[in-house]
Design a protein around this motif. Sequence first.
Motif, PDB file in Angstrom:
ATOM      1  N   VAL A 128     -11.937 -16.575 -18.666  1.00 28.65           N
ATOM      2  CA  VAL A 128     -11.473 -17.401 -19.773  1.00 28.65           C
ATOM      3  C   VAL A 128     -12.553 -17.413 -20.844  1.00 28.65           C
ATOM      4  N   ARG A 129     -12.160 -17.214 -22.098  1.00 29.94           N
ATOM      5  CA  ARG A 129     -13.074 -17.315 -23.236  1.00 29.94           C
ATOM      6  C   ARG A 129     -12.403 -18.155 -24.315  1.00 29.94           C
ATOM      7  N   ALA A 130     -13.226 -18.826 -25.104  1.00 29.98           N
ATOM      8  CA  ALA A 130     -12.735 -19.670 -26.189  1.00 29.98           C
ATOM      9  C   ALA A 130     -13.064 -19.028 -27.532  1.00 29.98           C
ATOM     10  N   SER A 156     -10.410 -25.345 -30.149  1.00 28.50           N
ATOM     11  CA  SER A 156     -10.493 -23.879 -30.126  1.00 28.50           C
ATOM     12  C   SER A 156      -9.358 -23.300 -29.277  1.00 28.50           C
ATOM     13  N   ARG A 157      -9.090 -22.057 -29.482  1.00 21.93           N
ATOM     14  CA  ARG A 157      -8.044 -21.363 -28.712  1.00 21.93           C
ATOM     15  C   ARG A 157      -8.692 -20.652 -27.531  1.00 21.93           C
ATOM     16  N   LEU A 158      -7.964 -20.649 -26.425  1.00 26.30           N
ATOM     17  CA  LEU A 158      -8.460 -20.000 -25.214  1.00 26.30           C
ATOM     18  C   LEU A 158      -7.710 -18.705 -24.965  1.00 26.30           C
ATOM     19  N   VAL A 159      -8.424 -17.722 -24.460  1.00 24.74           N
ATOM     20  CA  VAL A 159      -7.839 -16.473 -24.004  1.00 24.74           C
ATOM     21  C   VAL A 159      -8.079 -16.395 -22.509  1.00 24.74           C
ATOM     22  N   VAL A 160      -7.007 -16.236 -21.760  1.00 23.46           N
ATOM     23  CA  VAL A 160      -7.102 -16.155 -20.310  1.00 23.46           C
ATOM     24  C   VAL A 160      -6.706 -14.736 -19.902  1.00 23.46           C
ATOM     25  N   ALA A 161      -7.577 -14.074 -19.164  1.00 24.45           N
ATOM     26  CA  ALA A 161      -7.291 -12.721 -18.675  1.00 24.45           C
ATOM     27  C   ALA A 161      -7.378 -12.734 -17.162  1.00 24.45           C
ATOM     28  N   LEU A 196     -14.581  -8.972 -12.323  1.00 22.19           N
ATOM     29  CA  LEU A 196     -14.861 -10.051 -13.277  1.00 22.19           C
ATOM     30  C   LEU A 196     -15.576  -9.517 -14.524  1.00 22.19           C
ATOM     31  N   HIS A 197     -16.520  -8.603 -14.351  1.00 23.87           N
ATOM     32  CA  HIS A 197     -17.217  -8.029 -15.495  1.00 23.87           C
ATOM     33  C   HIS A 197     -16.259  -7.236 -16.385  1.00 23.87           C
ATOM     34  N   GLU A 198     -15.334  -6.521 -15.793  1.00 25.90           N
ATOM     35  CA  GLU A 198     -14.351  -5.761 -16.576  1.00 25.90           C
ATOM     36  C   GLU A 198     -13.449  -6.696 -17.370  1.00 25.90           C
ATOM     37  N   LEU A 199     -13.048  -7.802 -16.770  1.00 29.09           N
ATOM     38  CA  LEU A 199     -12.215  -8.769 -17.493  1.00 29.09           C
ATOM     39  C   LEU A 199     -12.985  -9.406 -18.643  1.00 29.09           C
ATOM     40  N   GLU A 200     -14.231  -9.764 -18.415  1.00 32.89           N
ATOM     41  CA  GLU A 200     -15.026 -10.351 -19.494  1.00 32.89           C
ATOM     42  C   GLU A 200     -15.247  -9.374 -20.632  1.00 32.89           C
ATOM     43  N   ALA A 201     -15.340  -8.092 -20.334  1.00 32.99           N
ATOM     44  CA  ALA A 201     -15.514  -7.074 -21.363  1.00 32.99           C
ATOM     45  C   ALA A 201     -14.269  -6.937 -22.242  1.00 32.99           C
ATOM     46  N   GLU A 202     -13.094  -7.201 -21.663  1.00 30.49           N
ATOM     47  CA  GLU A 202     -11.855  -7.131 -22.437  1.00 30.49           C
ATOM     48  C   GLU A 202     -11.852  -8.207 -23.488  1.00 30.49           C
TER      49      GLU A 202
END
Length: 81
Positions: free
Chosen positions: A21-23, A43-48, A75-81
């Motif tokens: 999840v990133r904001a 803020s808007r959240l992006v959930v992958a 997890l690292h691949e998702l955060e990179a997206e």
Amino acid sequence: VKDGALEIARRHGVPLIPLAVRASREFCFKRSWDQFRIPVPGSRLVVAYGAPLRLHTGDGATERDHNRRLVAQALHELEAE
């Protein structure tokens, strides 16, 4: 990746689903060991989420290390997206 979630999934034979999840706006603690982030209100959240991961069911240290690396990589691949 800590052993708790890995051990529960291994013992019960269920897959783990990696989630990131990133904001759009967030406050980051730069001096903390994990650079903890807190979303700014409004803020808007992006959930992958990734494909379910089936873990090795063995009980040894080799299997635990393999499972830990597998989940960490996902997890690292998702955060990179």
